[in-house]
Design an enzyme around this catalytic site. Structure first.
Site, short mmCIF file in Angstrom:
data_model
loop_
_atom_site.label_atom_id
_atom_site.label_comp_id
_atom_site.label_asym_id
_atom_site.label_seq_id
_atom_site.Cartn_x
_atom_site.Cartn_y
_atom_site.Cartn_z
N HIS A 99 0.88 -1.17 0.00
CA HIS A 99 0.00 0.00 0.00
C HIS A 99 0.92 1.22 0.00
CE1 HIS A 99 -2.37 -2.96 2.35
NE2 HIS A 99 -3.45 -2.36 1.90
N ASP A 102 2.34 1.91 3.34
CA ASP A 102 3.31 0.97 3.92
C ASP A 102 4.74 1.42 3.69
OD1 ASP A 102 1.12 -0.72 4.32
OD2 ASP A 102 1.49 -1.84 2.47
N GLU A 230 -10.65 -6.94 -4.68
CA GLU A 230 -10.53 -7.99 -3.65
C GLU A 230 -11.81 -8.02 -2.81
OE1 GLU A 230 -6.79 -7.85 -1.49
OE2 GLU A 230 -7.79 -8.62 0.29
N GLU A 266 -9.09 -13.64 -1.50
CA GLU A 266 -8.39 -13.91 -0.23
C GLU A 266 -9.10 -15.02 0.52
OE1 GLU A 266 -6.86 -10.65 2.03
OE2 GLU A 266 -7.40 -11.60 3.92
N HIS A 269 -11.17 -13.98 3.57
CA HIS A 269 -12.38 -13.23 3.20
C HIS A 269 -13.47 -14.19 2.72
CE1 HIS A 269 -9.90 -9.33 2.31
NE2 HIS A 269 -9.68 -9.83 3.51
N ASP A 294 -4.78 -13.79 -2.38
CA ASP A 294 -4.18 -13.44 -1.09
C ASP A 294 -4.25 -14.71 -0.26
OD1 ASP A 294 -3.55 -10.86 -1.68
OD2 ASP A 294 -4.86 -9.93 -0.18
N ASP A 305 -10.96 -11.43 10.52
CA ASP A 305 -9.92 -11.63 9.52
C ASP A 305 -8.57 -11.78 10.24
OD1 ASP A 305 -8.96 -11.73 6.93
OD2 ASP A 305 -9.06 -9.58 6.57
N ASP A 307 -5.95 -13.36 9.32
CA ASP A 307 -4.81 -13.28 8.39
C ASP A 307 -3.63 -14.13 8.83
OD1 ASP A 307 -5.99 -11.47 6.58
OD2 ASP A 307 -5.39 -9.73 7.77
N ASP A 337 -0.96 -12.47 2.29
CA ASP A 337 -1.59 -11.40 3.08
C ASP A 337 -1.79 -11.99 4.48
OD1 ASP A 337 -2.95 -9.28 4.08
OD2 ASP A 337 -4.48 -9.21 2.52
C1 XLS Z 1 -7.84 -6.54 4.33
C2 XLS Z 1 -7.29 -6.81 3.01
C3 XLS Z 1 -6.08 -5.97 2.64
C4 XLS Z 1 -5.88 -6.00 1.15
C5 XLS Z 1 -5.02 -4.92 0.64
O1 XLS Z 1 -8.58 -7.31 4.88
O2 XLS Z 1 -7.02 -8.17 2.91
O3 XLS Z 1 -4.96 -6.42 3.33
O4 XLS Z 1 -5.37 -7.21 0.73
O5 XLS Z 1 -5.55 -3.67 0.90
NI NI Z 2 -6.04 -9.07 1.26
NI NI Z 3 -7.89 -9.49 4.57
#
Ligand code: XLS
Ligand code: NI
Ligand code: NI
Length: 436
Positions: A99, A102, A230, A266, A269, A294, A305, A307, A337
């Site tokens: 991003h 980042d 996404e 993802e 998600h 992702d 989430d 992750d 991700d």
């Molecule tokens: C958030 C998203 C984010 C995207 C990029 O839940 O997964 O990390 O991948 O903005």
């Molecule tokens: Ni993501």
């Molecule tokens: Ni995410």
């Protein structure tokens, strides 16, 4: 300077290795289904979770032991970049995703933000040249700052829409400059909390207007990357507009944007949307919209989430079946991700996490390739639908019959016989592939 001092380049040592700093399944150059593993997988580092994540949660602050903890500003950003490129080089991860926020400090104004980005883009460009590492995708963070409290392109405030546009414009320019192969739109706060204060029709039209502007600008600057959306059903807002693959695809078709976008799916998600990961990949693939992944996983006991780094071979296998059937992901890839747990605060934990994720997907690829090359499930499926290849079924498929002809046919039927779906037998065969 080396930050991972005791770690050499991670090598493939095979499944019986007990060296925690070695790959057990990921053998980058091994040819599988006609191309090297690394070309199937196109692994990418997520800049945010790996380099800017601090391990905080709603109950406590940072835990991560990082060499930049005492630094600030551009100095901090440079150190993060150095460490990130060292990590990728040692792991053999050939891409990164980022991003705008980042890679460089936000600054006090939009102008300062842009200037900081220019400094850091030049810096990252030199690291890319030195290491040969490439940019898989760039994106914009239009959700952290308080100006995005009600969304970005779906904010009720037109000034926020304009600010987000300026941010995407710049982020797309730098992604282009870094040779990024894709540009991602994740909704961020594009959603709503209550209908009592929301004009959903205007917000959705505005979201489409915003994406149309992005398409126009991409063409204007000659950026050849793939645009990706996404999907995510909830979090941070209660109702995210890009709920899941099916919702996003119909949104894109409604606003005539479908030729310009594909999807970045993802895993976590998908499960938040109460789908399986492979369901989301499948919906995208059969619509010609599977662009990138992702790769992470959620925790079945937690409803958010999380992750996490992917370690579930079963899920990775089913995902890689979809990827192989898709003919691969390029120019997309497999972005982790994912973040190390709050308690995994040492730098070495980052290395273990990536090894675990890369090995999981490598093993998934190997199993998926065996499954597809032996065709067991495909021939079962082909037999299951045999009734559509002759007789009345063939006429249905060819559009040769309507309700009247079908009624006449049905009236002549004596008995309808179905065959078993054999789910348990098939699941047992899948286990054999996974465990053999
Ligand atoms: C958030 C998203 C984010 C995207 C990029 O839940 O997964 O990390 O991948 O903005
Ligand atoms: Ni993501
Ligand atoms: Ni995410």
């Amino acid at each position: 300077m080396a930050y991972f001092k005791n770690i050499e380049k991670i090598k493939y040592e095979g499944s019986s290795s007990t060296n925690p700093f070695a790959f057990k399944y990921y053998d980058a150059d091994k040819v599988v289904a006609g191309k090297p593993m690394k070309e199937h997988l196109r692994f990418a580092m997520s800049y945010w979770h790996t380099l800017t994540g601090e391990g905080s949660d709603p109950f406590g602050g940072s835990t991560m032991d990082r060499p930049w903890n005492e630094l600030s500003g551009i100095e901090k950003s440079k150190l993060r970049a150095d460490l990130g490129f060292e990590l990728m080089s040692k792991l053999g991860v050939e891409y990164f995703c980022f991003h705008d926020l980042d890679i460089a400090p936000e600054g006090d104004s939009l102008k300062e933000k842009h200037e900081n980005l220019d400094i850091m883009v030049a810096y990252i460009e030199s690291l890319m040249k030195e290491t040969g590492i490439k940019c898989l995708w760039g994106t914009t963070n239009a959700f952290t700052h308080k100006r995005f409290v009600h969304g970005a392109s779906t904010s009720p405030n037109a000034d926020v829409f304009a600010f987000a546009a300026a941010q995407v414009k710049k982020a797309m320019e730098i992604t282009h400059r870094l040779g990024g192969e894709n540009y991602v739109f994740w909704g961020g706060r594009e959603g709503y909390e209550t209908l009592l204060n929301t004009d959903t029709a205007l917000e959705l039209d505005n979201l489409a207007r915003f994406l149309k502007m992005a398409v126009d600008y991409k063409e204007k600057i000659g950026f050849g990357g793939q645009l990706l959306i996404e999907p995510k059903p909830k979090e941070p807002t209660k109702h995210q507009y890009d709920f899941d693959a099916a919702t996003v695809i119909s949104f894109l078709i409604k606003y005539k944007l479908d030729k310009h976008f594909k999807l970045n799916i993802e895993a976590n998600h998908a499960t938040l949307a109460a789908h399986t990961f492979e369901h989301e990949l499948n919906v995208s693939r059969i619509n010609g919209m599977l662009g990138s992944i992702d790769a992470n996983q959620g925790d079945p006991l937690l409803g958010w989430d999380t992750d996490q780094f992917p370690t579930n071979i079963y899920d990775a296998t089913l995902a890689m079946i979809e990827v192989l059937k898709n003919g691969g992901l390029a120019p997309g890839g497999l972005n982790f991700d994912a973040k190390v747990r709050r308690g995994s605060f040492e730098l070495d934990d980052l290395v273990y996490a990536y090894i675990a994720g890369m090995d999981t997907y490598a093993k998934g690829l190997l199993i998926a390739d065996q499954i597809l090359s032996e065709g067991v499930f495909e021939s079962f499926v082909a037999d299951r639908y045999a009734s559509y290849r002759s007789g009345i079924g063939e006429k249905i498929v060819k559009g040769e019959v309507g309700f009247e002809e079908l009624e006449a046919y049905a009236l002549g039927l004596k008995e309808i016989t179905n065959t078993s779906g054999r789910q348990e037998m098939l699941e047992s065969i899948l286990n054999q592939y996974i465990y053999r």
